[in-house]
Design an enzyme around this catalytic site. Structure first.
Site, mmCIF file in Angstrom:
data_model
loop_
_atom_site.group_PDB
_atom_site.id
_atom_site.type_symbol
_atom_site.label_atom_id
_atom_site.label_comp_id
_atom_site.label_asym_id
_atom_site.label_seq_id
_atom_site.Cartn_x
_atom_site.Cartn_y
_atom_site.Cartn_z
ATOM 1 N N HIS A 127 -7.294 9.382 -2.176
ATOM 2 C CA HIS A 127 -7.060 9.659 -0.333
ATOM 3 C C HIS A 127 -7.785 10.206 0.547
ATOM 4 C CE1 HIS A 127 -3.283 9.376 1.175
ATOM 5 N NE2 HIS A 127 -3.912 8.969 1.577
ATOM 6 N N ASP A 164 0.939 -1.243 -0.160
ATOM 7 C CA ASP A 164 0.068 0.080 0.354
ATOM 8 C C ASP A 164 0.784 0.959 0.134
ATOM 9 O OD1 ASP A 164 -3.236 1.180 0.586
ATOM 10 O OD2 ASP A 164 -1.518 2.486 1.636
ATOM 11 N N TYR A 211 3.492 9.522 -0.636
ATOM 12 C CA TYR A 211 3.955 9.500 0.445
ATOM 13 C C TYR A 211 5.362 9.549 -0.795
ATOM 14 C CZ TYR A 211 0.268 6.240 2.637
ATOM 15 O OH TYR A 211 -0.568 5.901 2.623
ATOM 16 N N LYS A 226 -2.698 5.462 -3.986
ATOM 17 C CA LYS A 226 -3.656 7.009 -4.387
ATOM 18 C C LYS A 226 -2.988 8.300 -5.094
ATOM 19 C CE LYS A 226 -3.496 4.663 0.423
ATOM 20 N NZ LYS A 226 -2.429 4.396 0.797
HETATM 21 N N1 LIG Z 1 -5.133 6.527 3.183
HETATM 22 C C1 LIG Z 1 -5.096 6.870 4.482
HETATM 23 O O1 LIG Z 1 -5.533 8.139 4.725
HETATM 24 C C2 LIG Z 1 -3.849 6.397 5.719
HETATM 25 C C3 LIG Z 1 -3.260 7.152 6.042
HETATM 26 C C4 LIG Z 1 -2.453 6.217 7.384
HETATM 27 C C5 LIG Z 1 -1.361 5.240 7.231
HETATM 28 N N2 LIG Z 1 -2.351 4.731 5.781
HETATM 29 C C6 LIG Z 1 -1.278 3.482 5.135
HETATM 30 O O2 LIG Z 1 -1.566 2.326 6.047
HETATM 31 C C7 LIG Z 1 -0.529 1.787 6.335
HETATM 32 C C8 LIG Z 1 -0.309 1.840 8.058
HETATM 33 O O3 LIG Z 1 -0.562 2.625 9.030
HETATM 34 P P1 LIG Z 1 0.418 3.781 9.846
HETATM 35 O O4 LIG Z 1 2.122 3.154 9.481
HETATM 36 O O5 LIG Z 1 0.244 5.066 10.184
HETATM 37 O O6 LIG Z 1 0.401 2.819 11.048
HETATM 38 P P2 LIG Z 1 0.302 0.964 11.433
HETATM 39 O O7 LIG Z 1 0.645 0.384 10.940
HETATM 40 O O8 LIG Z 1 -0.523 1.060 12.624
HETATM 41 O O9 LIG Z 1 1.807 1.116 12.784
HETATM 42 C C9 LIG Z 1 2.773 1.619 12.055
HETATM 43 C C10 LIG Z 1 3.771 1.788 13.528
HETATM 44 O O10 LIG Z 1 3.557 0.262 14.061
HETATM 45 C C11 LIG Z 1 5.622 -0.113 14.248
HETATM 46 N N3 LIG Z 1 5.664 -0.972 14.335
HETATM 47 C C12 LIG Z 1 4.988 -1.807 13.208
HETATM 48 N N4 LIG Z 1 5.442 -3.100 13.345
HETATM 49 C C13 LIG Z 1 5.178 -3.496 14.669
HETATM 50 C C14 LIG Z 1 5.688 -4.249 16.104
HETATM 51 N N5 LIG Z 1 5.173 -5.317 15.271
HETATM 52 N N6 LIG Z 1 5.817 -3.979 16.992
HETATM 53 C C15 LIG Z 1 5.871 -2.959 16.954
HETATM 54 N N7 LIG Z 1 6.177 -1.749 16.476
HETATM 55 C C16 LIG Z 1 5.208 -2.686 15.305
HETATM 56 C C17 LIG Z 1 5.853 0.708 13.112
HETATM 57 O O11 LIG Z 1 7.563 1.360 13.711
HETATM 58 P P3 LIG Z 1 8.522 0.955 12.351
HETATM 59 O O12 LIG Z 1 8.654 1.300 10.947
HETATM 60 O O13 LIG Z 1 9.269 1.749 13.408
HETATM 61 O O14 LIG Z 1 8.829 -0.533 13.100
HETATM 62 C C18 LIG Z 1 5.305 1.865 13.228
HETATM 63 O O15 LIG Z 1 5.812 3.169 13.857
HETATM 64 C C19 LIG Z 1 1.054 3.380 6.094
HETATM 65 O O16 LIG Z 1 2.274 3.166 6.053
HETATM 66 C C20 LIG Z 1 -0.539 3.991 5.106
HETATM 67 O O17 LIG Z 1 -0.011 3.532 4.011
HETATM 68 C C21 LIG Z 1 -2.919 5.409 4.868
#
Ligand SMILES: NC(=O)c1ccc[n+]([C@@H]2O[C@H](COP(=O)([O-])OP(=O)(O)OC[C@H]3O[C@@H](n4cnc5c(N)ncnc54)[C@H](OP(=O)(O)O)[C@@H]3O)[C@@H](O)[C@H]2O)c1
Length: 281
Positions: free
Chosen positions: A112, A49, A54, A79
């Site tokens: 988005h 994704d 990004y 997106k």
């Molecule tokens: N459509 C939208 O508006 C929108 C908005 C936000 C996000 N997104 C998408 O959703 C994806 C995920 O959301 P997100 O990146 O906001 O947050 P998330 O996946 O909920 O959390 C990511 C965080 O958790 C840490 N992490 C990952 N695996 C872990 C584990 N097993 N144990 C402990 N910590 C862990 C990562 O750190 P490290 O990287 O340091 O491991 C990072 O700081 C994004 O990357 C993006 O593709 C979309």
């Protein structure tokens, strides 16, 4: 690391989508994103994704080309950013994303954010419908749309969005949008599924306790909660060990008490902007 088989969901147009993928927001283009995508593919991920905003579509594309996995076995989402909304701008932005990724089609293309003009997102959606009719995308969808945005979109256009990608985690379970998705056959995909980069969700004592019982981490417990709720889930990490850990969630099951304990963590807190008030460009 053993490759794992991830279950799929079938979208409203018959296309199948892996239920778990790698998110790459806040992952730097170049070596960082290439290493993350490579580690993910080696661990069995087939869904990535990304998004134009990004800034890492090129690195995602390079890692995919280098992986040796046939393109048709992968499912790539990108997106359209807010400043590219509108019919002509959207078509031009799509071509740019496609060129950066180095593909000849995209699996899922999302608007988005709805922003504040239904007229503009309806125009944008008409461009998405053209891309879909021209078979440049296998499915089209939206992100951060609330029911009233979807009502406006579907009243004036022909193709029902296949996916709505929204902030969703135990503190923000989004019951209303999930119910709307069921009624209209729109698959819900969870962003910030494990609470995002700044959150403390993974320290919830109840999650840690459920994890100890199943010999899994708090992150794995939350990811499993999404899977058992029929959601598509895209945790982000730049660490190969966490990337492998986050897909290792298919050898155990949460029971009804575990699920209820996680449901009880609802507070309504968001980690990101509210689509009703977010007005950034
Ligand atoms: N459509 C939208 O508006 C929108 C908005 C936000 C996000 N997104 C998408 O959703 C994806 C995920 O959301 P997100 O990146 O906001 O947050 P998330 O996946 O909920 O959390 C990511 C965080 O958790 C840490 N992490 C990952 N695996 C872990 C584990 N097993 N144990 C402990 N910590 C862990 C990562 O750190 P490290 O990287 O340091 O491991 C990072 O700081 C994004 O990357 C993006 O593709 C979309």
């Amino acid at each position: 690391m053993t490759e794992r088989t991830v279950p799929t969901v079938t979208l409203n147009n018959g296309v199948t989508m892996p239920q778990l993928g790698l998110g790459v927001w806040q992952t730097k283009d170049g070596q960082e994103v290439e290493a993350a995508v490579t580690a993910a593919i080696e661990s069995g991920y087939r869904l990535i994704d990304t998004a134009a905003v990004y800034g890492n579509e090129a690195g995602v594309g390079r890692a995919i080309s280098a992986s040796g996995v046939p393109r048709e076995e992968l499912f790539i989402t990108t997106k359209l950013w807010n400043t590219d909304q509108g019919y002509d701008k959207a078509l031009a932005a799509f071509d740019k994303s496609l060129a950066k990724l180095g593909f000849d089609y995209i699996d899922l293309y999302l608007i988005h954010w709805p922003m504040d003009s239904s007229e503009r997102f309806v125009d944008t959606w008409r461009a998405f419908e053209k891309l879909y009719a021209d078979k440049k995308v296998r499915a089209i969808g939206v992100s951060n749309f609330h029911p009233h945005h979807l009502d406006d979109l579907m009243r004036d256009t022909a193709v029902v969005p296949a996916v709505n990608q929204i902030e969703l985690h135990p503190r923000l379970p989004q019951a209303e949008l999930r119910e709307y998705g069921k009624q209209h056959d729109i698959q819900i995909e969870s962003w910030s599924p494990i609470g995002g980069s700044g959150g403390d969700l993974l320290h919830e004592p109840a999650l840690v306790a459920i994890g100890e019982k199943h010999n899994k981490s708090a992150a794995q417990i939350v990811i499993r909660w999404h899977i058992q709720n029929g959601l598509v889930v895209i945790p982000k990490s730049v660490h190969a060990d966490r990337i492998a850990q986050n897909i290792d969630v298919f050898d155990f099951e949460l029971n009804a008490d575990d699920m209820a304990a996680i449901d009880a963590m609802q507070t309504g807190e968001r980690t990101g902007p509210d689509p009703e008030t977010a007005n950034f460009t």
